[in-house]
Motif scaffolding. Structure first.
Motif, PDB file in Angstrom:
ATOM      1  N   LEU A 172      43.252  29.029  37.580  1.00  0.00           N
ATOM      2  CA  LEU A 172      43.579  27.609  37.727  1.00  0.00           C
ATOM      3  C   LEU A 172      43.050  27.059  39.045  1.00  0.00           C
ATOM      4  CD1 LEU A 172      47.275  27.527  36.454  1.00  0.00           C
ATOM      5  CD2 LEU A 172      45.362  26.266  35.444  1.00  0.00           C
ATOM      6  N   LYS A 173      43.271  27.833  40.146  1.00  0.00           N
ATOM      7  CA  LYS A 173      42.790  27.347  41.440  1.00  0.00           C
ATOM      8  C   LYS A 173      42.612  28.453  42.488  1.00  0.00           C
ATOM      9  CE  LYS A 173      42.715  23.006  43.831  1.00  0.00           C
ATOM     10  NZ  LYS A 173      43.369  21.730  44.110  1.00  0.00           N
ATOM     11  N   VAL A 174      42.250  29.622  42.104  1.00  0.00           N
ATOM     12  CA  VAL A 174      41.842  30.746  42.956  1.00  0.00           C
ATOM     13  C   VAL A 174      42.969  31.278  43.848  1.00  0.00           C
ATOM     14  CG1 VAL A 174      40.214  31.588  44.694  1.00  0.00           C
ATOM     15  CG2 VAL A 174      39.429  29.977  42.947  1.00  0.00           C
ATOM     16  N   TRP A 175      43.622  30.419  44.639  1.00  0.00           N
ATOM     17  CA  TRP A 175      44.518  30.911  45.677  1.00  0.00           C
ATOM     18  C   TRP A 175      45.660  31.795  45.186  1.00  0.00           C
ATOM     19  CZ3 TRP A 175      49.724  29.879  46.003  1.00  0.00           C
ATOM     20  CH2 TRP A 175      50.215  28.794  45.273  1.00  0.00           C
ATOM     21  N   PRO A 176      46.182  31.660  43.950  1.00  0.00           N
ATOM     22  CA  PRO A 176      47.270  32.560  43.539  1.00  0.00           C
ATOM     23  C   PRO A 176      46.913  34.036  43.548  1.00  0.00           C
ATOM     24  CG  PRO A 176      47.280  30.610  42.144  1.00  0.00           C
ATOM     25  CD  PRO A 176      46.025  30.548  42.968  1.00  0.00           C
ATOM     26  N   VAL A 177      45.620  34.383  43.618  1.00  0.00           N
ATOM     27  CA  VAL A 177      45.268  35.801  43.726  1.00  0.00           C
ATOM     28  C   VAL A 177      45.826  36.396  45.018  1.00  0.00           C
ATOM     29  CG1 VAL A 177      43.062  35.526  44.933  1.00  0.00           C
ATOM     30  CG2 VAL A 177      43.374  37.429  43.339  1.00  0.00           C
ATOM     31  N   LEU A 178      46.065  35.557  46.032  1.00  0.00           N
ATOM     32  CA  LEU A 178      46.610  36.028  47.298  1.00  0.00           C
ATOM     33  C   LEU A 178      48.037  36.544  47.155  1.00  0.00           C
ATOM     34  CD1 LEU A 178      45.319  33.146  49.612  1.00  0.00           C
ATOM     35  CD2 LEU A 178      44.380  35.458  49.417  1.00  0.00           C
ATOM     36  N   LEU A 179      48.716  36.184  46.083  1.00  0.00           N
ATOM     37  CA  LEU A 179      50.091  36.633  45.879  1.00  0.00           C
ATOM     38  C   LEU A 179      50.180  38.143  45.743  1.00  0.00           C
ATOM     39  CD1 LEU A 179      51.266  33.979  43.243  1.00  0.00           C
ATOM     40  CD2 LEU A 179      51.288  33.806  45.742  1.00  0.00           C
ATOM     41  N   LEU A 180      49.076  38.769  45.369  1.00  0.00           N
ATOM     42  CA  LEU A 180      49.074  40.206  45.102  1.00  0.00           C
ATOM     43  C   LEU A 180      49.006  41.049  46.367  1.00  0.00           C
ATOM     44  CD1 LEU A 180      46.560  40.149  42.117  1.00  0.00           C
ATOM     45  CD2 LEU A 180      49.037  40.403  41.967  1.00  0.00           C
ATOM     46  N   VAL A 181      48.777  40.429  47.510  1.00  0.00           N
ATOM     47  CA  VAL A 181      48.548  41.205  48.733  1.00  0.00           C
ATOM     48  C   VAL A 181      49.787  41.977  49.154  1.00  0.00           C
ATOM     49  CG1 VAL A 181      49.194  39.398  50.394  1.00  0.00           C
ATOM     50  CG2 VAL A 181      47.467  41.099  51.010  1.00  0.00           C
ATOM     51  N   GLY A 182      50.973  41.481  48.820  1.00  0.00           N
ATOM     52  CA  GLY A 182      52.196  42.124  49.286  1.00  0.00           C
ATOM     53  C   GLY A 182      52.841  43.057  48.296  1.00  0.00           C
ATOM     54  N   VAL A 183      52.200  43.333  47.174  1.00  0.00           N
ATOM     55  CA  VAL A 183      52.772  44.262  46.196  1.00  0.00           C
ATOM     56  C   VAL A 183      52.829  45.657  46.806  1.00  0.00           C
ATOM     57  CG1 VAL A 183      52.508  45.282  43.907  1.00  0.00           C
ATOM     58  CG2 VAL A 183      51.890  42.885  44.284  1.00  0.00           C
ATOM     59  N   PRO A 184      53.972  46.344  46.715  1.00  0.00           N
ATOM     60  CA  PRO A 184      54.078  47.689  47.315  1.00  0.00           C
ATOM     61  C   PRO A 184      53.014  48.638  46.779  1.00  0.00           C
ATOM     62  CG  PRO A 184      56.238  46.893  46.667  1.00  0.00           C
ATOM     63  CD  PRO A 184      55.245  45.923  46.107  1.00  0.00           C
ATOM     64  N   ARG A 185      52.546  49.515  47.659  1.00  0.00           N
ATOM     65  CA  ARG A 185      51.547  50.491  47.254  1.00  0.00           C
ATOM     66  C   ARG A 185      52.119  51.434  46.196  1.00  0.00           C
ATOM     67  NH1 ARG A 185      50.937  50.382  52.987  1.00  0.00           N
ATOM     68  NH2 ARG A 185      52.271  52.229  53.145  1.00  0.00           N
ATOM     69  N   GLY A 186      51.243  51.929  45.336  1.00  0.00           N
ATOM     70  CA  GLY A 186      51.690  52.873  44.320  1.00  0.00           C
ATOM     71  C   GLY A 186      51.690  52.272  42.932  1.00  0.00           C
ATOM     72  N   ARG A 187      52.697  52.626  42.150  1.00  0.00           N
ATOM     73  CA  ARG A 187      52.737  52.222  40.757  1.00  0.00           C
ATOM     74  C   ARG A 187      52.794  50.706  40.589  1.00  0.00           C
ATOM     75  NH1 ARG A 187      57.062  55.199  37.082  1.00  0.00           N
ATOM     76  NH2 ARG A 187      55.719  56.927  37.785  1.00  0.00           N
ATOM     77  N   ALA A 188      53.553  50.024  41.449  1.00  0.00           N
ATOM     78  CA  ALA A 188      53.655  48.572  41.329  1.00  0.00           C
ATOM     79  C   ALA A 188      52.296  47.906  41.522  1.00  0.00           C
ATOM     80  CB  ALA A 188      54.663  48.032  42.344  1.00  0.00           C
ATOM     81  N   THR A 189      51.528  48.392  42.505  1.00  0.00           N
ATOM     82  CA  THR A 189      50.187  47.851  42.716  1.00  0.00           C
ATOM     83  C   THR A 189      49.295  48.098  41.507  1.00  0.00           C
ATOM     84  OG1 THR A 189      50.244  48.024  45.130  1.00  0.00           O
ATOM     85  CG2 THR A 189      48.085  48.112  44.082  1.00  0.00           C
TER      86      THR A 189
END
Length: 415
Positions: free
Chosen positions: A164-181
Motif C-alpha cells: 500500500l505504501k512501503v513503510w509498513p515493512v518497517l514493522l517487522l524490525v522488532g520481531v523477536p529473533r527465532g521462530r517468530a521472525t
C-alpha cells in the motif's frame, strides 16, 4: 463508564470537525487539502477502473496495492467519489480506535494508546481524511497489535501494508529473533510477492512507481530542505517548483543534499541492524517500540516529509503506549507536538514555507527539530531497555534461591 464517555465525546467532536472541513462546510486556512482526492485520486480512479495503472503520470509513486485504496470509493456507489472517500477514511479512523480500545482494556495494557490516537489525529487537521494514509495506518496498527500472539497474521498484514505504501515493512524490525521472525517474515514475503504477482498479471504497469519515485528531489518540508531555505537568503540560485507531484527545490547542490538524505537513511538502517543483533531482551512492547523507532528514523531522514507522514507516527506511537512496559511516552509527546506544528506549516502557513520567509523557516526548524529529538530519544530508550539494562543485569550475581523464570513482561509471556 464516565472515562469511556469522555473518550467517545472527544472522538465524536473532533471527527465531526474534520468532516465539516473536508466537506467544505468549514474552511481551513491555506490551500484546499481535498483537491488531492477530488482531482488527483479521482483522475487515477478513472484510469485504474479500465484495468491499467497510470503509466504516463509521474505523480503515481505508490506500490500496486495503492490502487485498492484509490478504487475503494466504488464500495459506496450511492455517494460521489470524494464523499465516499472521506467516509471510508472516517471508518478507517474508527477501526483504529476500536482496535486500541479493545487492546487497552486487556490485562497489562493501557488506554494511553487510544488517547494518543483520539487526540493526535485532529492535530494534523483535515489532511487526515484527504489522503489514503489513514487506511494504511489502520493496517499497520492491526499488524502490530496482532504481532505478539499471531506472528504470521502480523507478517501478512505488514506485507500487504508494504504494497500500500512501503513503510509498513518497517514493522517487522522488532520481531523477536527465532521462530517468530521466521514465521512473520515468511508470511510478509509471501503476501507481498503473491499480491505483486497478481497485480502484474491483472494490470499493466504495476511496478512503474519505482522509476517515478527514484526521480524525486528534495521536498520543501524535509530536513535537508532547511539548507536551501537558509541558502535562498544567502544567494543560492535555485527555485521552488511543483515537481513530481510535490513542491520541491531544484537547482545547484539539490542532488547532493538528496544523496545526503539517502545516506542518513542508510545509516539509520545500519543502526537498526546493529540494535537487532545486540538486543538481549524483548518485553511485551518491544515489537511496537522498535517499529516506532524505525518509522521515526526513516521519516526524519526522508527527502520528502509530507504532512500525512505524521499520521504514521501517531498510529505507531499509539500502539506503543497501549503497552504499559513501553518507554516511548516522551517521544510520543514530541511526535504529537510535531503533528500540530505540521498542521501550522501545512496548510495554514504553507505560503510562508514556500517563500522561505522567517515564519516558514521557523515552523520547519521546530517541526523537524521535534522529529529529530523524538528519534534520538526513542533510539536511546529502546537501546537501554533491550541492550544496556539486560546486559547489566546479566553481570550481577544471582542468589541461588532466586528463580530464573522469565519476567512477566517478557515477549514470551506477553498476552
Amino acid at each position: 463508564m464516565a472515562y469511556m464517555a469522555r473518550i467517545l465525546a472527544v472522538w465524536v467532536l473532533t471527527r465531526a470537525l474534520l468532516l465539516l472541513c473536508v466537506f467544505r462546510v468549514l474552511t481551513a486556512p491555506g490551500p484546499d487539502v481535498t483537491s488531492d482526492v477530488s482531482v488527483i485520486y479521482q483522475g487515477w480512479y478513472e484510469i485504474l477502473r479500465t484495468g491499467t495503472f497510470p503509466l504516463d503520470d509521474v505523480t503515481w509513486q505508490y506500490p500496486p496495492a495503492a490502487a485498492l485504496a484509490v478504487l475503494s470509493p466504488a464500495l459506496l456507489p450511492f455517494l460521489g467519489y470524494a464523499s465516499a472517500f472521506f467516509v471510508l477514511a472516517l471508518l478507517a479512523d474508527a477501526a483504529v480506535c476500536g482496535l486500541l480500545l479493545y487492546t487497552g482494556r486487556r490485562p497489562g495494557k493501557s488506554l494511553r494508546g487510544l488517547w494518543v490516537w483520539v487526540a493526535g489525529v485532529p492535530l494534523l487537521g483535515p489532511t487526515v481524511y484527504a489522503r489514503y494514509d489513514v487506511m494504511v495506518t489502520a493496517v499497520a496498527v492491526a499488524a502490530l497489535l496482532a504481532g505478539a500472539r499471531h506472528p504470521r497474521t502480523m507478517g501478512a498484514l505488514a506485507g500487504f501494508g508494504a504494497l500500500l505504501k512501503v513503510w509498513p515493512v518497517l514493522l517487522l524490525v522488532g520481531v523477536p529473533r527465532g521462530r517468530a521472525t521466521q514465521r512473520s517474515w515468511t508470511a510478509a514475503a509471501c503476501a507481498a510477492l503473491g499480491a505483486t504477482l497478481a497485480f502484474l498479471v491483472a494490470m499493466p504497469g504495476a511496478l512503474a512507481f519505482l522509476t517515478f519515485q527514484r526521480d524525486r528531489g528534495t521536498e520543501v518540508e524535509s530536513l535537508g530542505a532547511l539548507v536551501f531555505h537558509v541558502g535562498r537568503h544567502l544567494g543560492w540560485r535555485g527555485e521552488v517548483r511543483l515537481n513530481y507531484g510535490s513542491v520541491e527545490f531544484l537547482g545547484p547542490y539539490v542532488p547532493l543534499v538528496s544523496t545526503a538524505a539517502q545516506a542518513l537513511s542508510a545509516a539509520a538502517f545500519c543502526w537498526l541492524l546493529v540494535w537487532r543483533l545486540r538486543a538481549r531482551a524483548w518485553s511485551a512492547s518491544t515489537l511496537a517500540d522498535a517499529a516506532f523507532v524505525a518509522v521515526l528514523l526513516f521519516t526524519a531522514t526522508s527527502r520528502v516529509i509530507s504532512p500525512q507522514y505524521m499520521l504514521w507516527l501517531v498510529g505507531v506511537a499509539a500502539v506503543c503506549l497501549a503497552f504499559r512496559t513501553s518507554r516511548m511516552e516522551v517521544p510520543a509527546r514530541l511526535v504529537l507536538a510535531a503533528t500540530f506544528v505540521t498542521f501550522l506549516e501545512f496548510p495554514v502557513w504553507f505560503s510562508h514555507v514556500v517563500a522561505s520567509d522567517p515564519l516558514g523557516v521557523a515552523l520547519l526548524v521546530v517541526r523537524n527539530g521535534l522529529l529529530v529529538a523524538a528519534a534520538l530519544l526513542a533510539c536511546r530508550n529502546l537501546w537501554r531497555q533491550t541492550v544496556s539494562e539486560p546486559r547489566g543485569r546479566a553481570r550481577q550475581p544471582v542468589p541461588e534461591q532466586v528463580s530464573q523464570a522469565p519476567s512477566a513482561d517478557t515477549y514470551a509471556s506477553a498476552p
